[in-house]
Design an enzyme around this catalytic site. Structure first.
Site, PDB file in Angstrom:
ATOM      1  N   HIS A 205      -0.174  26.268 -13.732  1.00 22.07           N
ATOM      2  CA  HIS A 205      -0.141  25.574 -15.336  1.00 22.07           C
ATOM      3  C   HIS A 205      -0.490  24.230 -15.440  1.00 22.07           C
ATOM      4  O   HIS A 205      -0.212  24.121 -16.246  1.00 22.07           O
ATOM      5  CB  HIS A 205       0.953  26.034 -16.273  1.00 22.07           C
ATOM      6  CG  HIS A 205       2.292  25.696 -15.234  1.00 22.07           C
ATOM      7  ND1 HIS A 205       2.607  25.424 -14.162  1.00 22.07           N
ATOM      8  CD2 HIS A 205       2.983  24.478 -15.764  1.00 22.07           C
ATOM      9  CE1 HIS A 205       4.109  24.970 -14.199  1.00 22.07           C
ATOM     10  NE2 HIS A 205       3.990  24.302 -15.371  1.00 22.07           N
TER      11      HIS A 205
HETATM   12  C1  UD1 Z   1       5.540  22.959 -20.572  1.00 28.28           C
HETATM   13  C2  UD1 Z   1       5.977  21.448 -19.098  1.00 28.28           C
HETATM   14  C3  UD1 Z   1       5.669  21.282 -18.037  1.00 28.28           C
HETATM   15  C4  UD1 Z   1       5.896  22.407 -17.044  1.00 28.28           C
HETATM   16  C5  UD1 Z   1       5.716  23.357 -17.867  1.00 28.28           C
HETATM   17  C6  UD1 Z   1       6.476  24.815 -17.834  1.00 28.28           C
HETATM   18  C7  UD1 Z   1       5.964  19.159 -20.337  1.00 28.28           C
HETATM   19  C8  UD1 Z   1       5.056  18.045 -20.289  1.00 28.28           C
HETATM   20  N1  UD1 Z   1       5.173  19.973 -19.785  1.00 28.28           N
HETATM   21  O1  UD1 Z   1       4.116  22.474 -20.354  1.00 28.28           O
HETATM   22  O2  UD1 Z   1       6.257  20.870 -17.529  1.00 28.28           O
HETATM   23  O3  UD1 Z   1       5.664  22.599 -15.868  1.00 28.28           O
HETATM   24  O4  UD1 Z   1       5.956  23.686 -19.491  1.00 28.28           O
HETATM   25  O5  UD1 Z   1       5.767  26.444 -18.145  1.00 28.28           O
HETATM   26  O6  UD1 Z   1       6.886  18.925 -20.669  1.00 28.28           O
HETATM   27  N2  UD1 Z   1       2.153  28.412 -24.807  1.00 28.28           N
HETATM   28  C9  UD1 Z   1       2.255  29.281 -25.890  1.00 28.28           C
HETATM   29  N3  UD1 Z   1       3.818  29.801 -25.940  1.00 28.28           N
HETATM   30  C10 UD1 Z   1       4.481  29.177 -25.341  1.00 28.28           C
HETATM   31  C11 UD1 Z   1       4.341  27.912 -24.760  1.00 28.28           C
HETATM   32  C12 UD1 Z   1       3.986  26.890 -24.432  1.00 28.28           C
HETATM   33  O7  UD1 Z   1       1.289  30.157 -26.075  1.00 28.28           O
HETATM   34  O8  UD1 Z   1       5.335  29.386 -25.498  1.00 28.28           O
HETATM   35  C13 UD1 Z   1       0.640  27.754 -24.919  1.00 28.28           C
HETATM   36  C14 UD1 Z   1       0.505  26.526 -26.468  1.00 28.28           C
HETATM   37  O9  UD1 Z   1      -0.192  26.440 -26.433  1.00 28.28           O
HETATM   38  C15 UD1 Z   1       0.700  25.361 -26.004  1.00 28.28           C
HETATM   39  C16 UD1 Z   1       0.478  25.506 -24.688  1.00 28.28           C
HETATM   40  O10 UD1 Z   1       0.484  26.329 -24.056  1.00 28.28           O
HETATM   41  O11 UD1 Z   1       0.128  24.200 -26.083  1.00 28.28           O
HETATM   42  C17 UD1 Z   1       1.232  24.206 -22.969  1.00 28.28           C
HETATM   43  O12 UD1 Z   1       3.035  24.609 -23.808  1.00 28.28           O
HETATM   44  P1  UD1 Z   1       3.377  22.681 -23.837  1.00 28.28           P
HETATM   45  O13 UD1 Z   1       4.354  23.291 -24.034  1.00 28.28           O
HETATM   46  O14 UD1 Z   1       2.390  21.964 -24.498  1.00 28.28           O
HETATM   47  O15 UD1 Z   1       2.938  22.750 -22.382  1.00 28.28           O
HETATM   48  P2  UD1 Z   1       2.921  23.405 -20.720  1.00 28.28           P
HETATM   49  O16 UD1 Z   1       1.972  23.484 -19.880  1.00 28.28           O
HETATM   50  O17 UD1 Z   1       3.504  25.138 -20.632  1.00 28.28           O
END
Ligand code: UD1
Length: 368
Positions: A205
């Site tokens: 991820h």
């Molecule tokens: C975040 C953390 C990362 C951690 C990871 C574990 C930061 C900077 N990054 O990254 O350190 O290792 O979580 O998963 O805090 N999304 C969904 N559903 C959700 C959550 C996210 O669809 O419940 C999608 C959204 O489109 C979002 C993307 O995933 O834009 C990324 O989510 P985000 O929380 O920004 O970062 P992660 O890549 O999950």
């Protein structure tokens, strides 16, 4: 004494669970779970709350996704509004996600002391959003709880006073040890038709791997090569799902006969699948540590790790985009007949949360 415990993203839940589990032994403490809502899908959040026996959040900030600035500032605004009305005595933040940084900043600005659980880890790669979150959070925390000795050394080099730094072990491993028996009996890999030790488990991820088209394509090619030798289970994170779709790689993986794609797994499902895998291929931070404790070989698709103990004492290899090394390690793992050795890392003994709460109590002046 009220302590706000912050959780927002998937890797936070298993860490805070250990703190709630240990709390009843400290009757002067009242822990409040604050959920920022950084992760909001049921399989990224709710399922963890249920499986890990976490209480209903006392307060839910419901921030959702957004770019870093939007997400961080929204958490700050909403958490600030909460603590102005309901001030805690301490704020405990875990790990290195945006929720960690945002809540630590709000508390520090309101003169509420912060304890950082998993302090001092450094990849020395400031292009990683998590590295910025770690450095800033440590710099404004009053208590720094390190998981491994490298954290203690990094914090000392950065000039943090020794009395703030405590090597306590790892709350994530507290939860792993507590949940392991139940996870073992689950045999979740059988759901996908796999046999123990005869499949590999994949999670990816990191933006550096999944947001770059060429990089993600190169990884998909290596997974296809691997699958010719060992079938793979790939639990796809929402970010990765989006990028695979955007780069036209998802259908390719779906049609790969020996690669099984699944939605993100629950904590126990993932522990069951990891513990029985022949090899784990990942870019996660926590999985490098969990596989070390489980004694399962781990290939980390990154240039650096902020968790060097997994390289020296554990089962981790950094691949650094060296696909020759990757293939060599896969072949070695396939040849491996010997029983697995789980790493014995100091203080990773299931008691980190107890140590943290004890130190918190010791560092709080008694009220008259
Ligand atoms: C975040 C953390 C990362 C951690 C990871 C574990 C930061 C900077 N990054 O990254 O350190 O290792 O979580 O998963 O805090 N999304 C969904 N559903 C959700 C959550 C996210 O669809 O419940 C999608 C959204 O489109 C979002 C993307 O995933 O834009 C990324 O989510 P985000 O929380 O920004 O970062 P992660 O890549 O999950």
């Amino acid at each position: 004494m009220i302590v706000d415990v912050i959780a927002g993203a998937r890797p936070n839940f298993m860490k805070v669970a250990a703190l709630f589990e240990a709390a009843p032994a400290f009757p002067t403490l009242t822990l409040r779970l604050i959920h920022t809502g950084q992760h909001y899908d049921a399989n990224m959040s709710d399922v963890f709350l249920q499986e890990l026996n976490l209480p209903e959040p006392t307060h839910h900030l419901r921030v959702g996704s957004g770019d870093h600035t939007t997400q961080t500032t929204l958490i700050m605004q909403r958490y600030d509004a909460w603590i102005v009305e309901n001030p805690p005595k301490w704020v405990l933040v875990v790990g290195d996600v945006n929720s960690t940084l945002a809540c630590a900043l709000v508390a520090a600005k309101r003169n509420i002391p912060v304890g950082h659980v998993e302090a001092g880890l450094r990849s020395f790669d400031r292009t990683m959003p998590e590295e910025i979150n770690r450095i800033v959070t440590d710099s404004i925390s009053s208590l720094l709880f390190a998981t491994e000795n490298s954290g203690v050394i990094n914090l000392a080099k950065e000039g943090h006073p020794a009395e703030r730094i405590h090597l306590v072990g790892h709350v994530m491993i507290d939860t792993l040890l507590r949940q392991y028996e139940q996870a073992k009996s689950l045999r979740y890999y059988e759901t996908f038709g796999f046999v123990a030790h005869e499949y590999g488990f994949v999670t990816l991820h990191r933006p550096s791997n999944v947001d770059d088209h060429q990089q993600l394509r190169a990884i998909v090619e290596q997974l296809e090569w691997t699958a010719e030798r060992l079938p793979l289970l790939f639990a796809v994170h929402p970010r990765t799902q989006q990028r695979l779709t955007a780069f036209d790689l998802l259908t390719r993986l779906e049609h790969s006969p020996r690669i099984t794609l699944s939605a993100p797994l629950s904590y126990r499902q993932s522990l069951s699948v990891m513990a029985n895998a022949r090899v784990v291929i990942t870019d996660s931070g926590g999985i490098q540590e969990e596989t070390s404790v489980l004694g399962v070989p781990c290939l980390t698709l990154r240039d650096t790790t902020e968790r060097p103990i997994t390289l020296t004492e554990g089962t981790n290899t950094l691949i650094k985009n060296d696909w020759t090394l990757y293939r060599q390690r896969i072949m070695e793992v396939l040849d491996l007949k010997a029983s697995r050795q789980s790493a014995a890392i100091p203080y990773w003994d299931g008691k980190a949360a107890q140590r943290i709460l004890r130190i918190l109590v010791q560092h709080t002046p008694h009220e008259a």
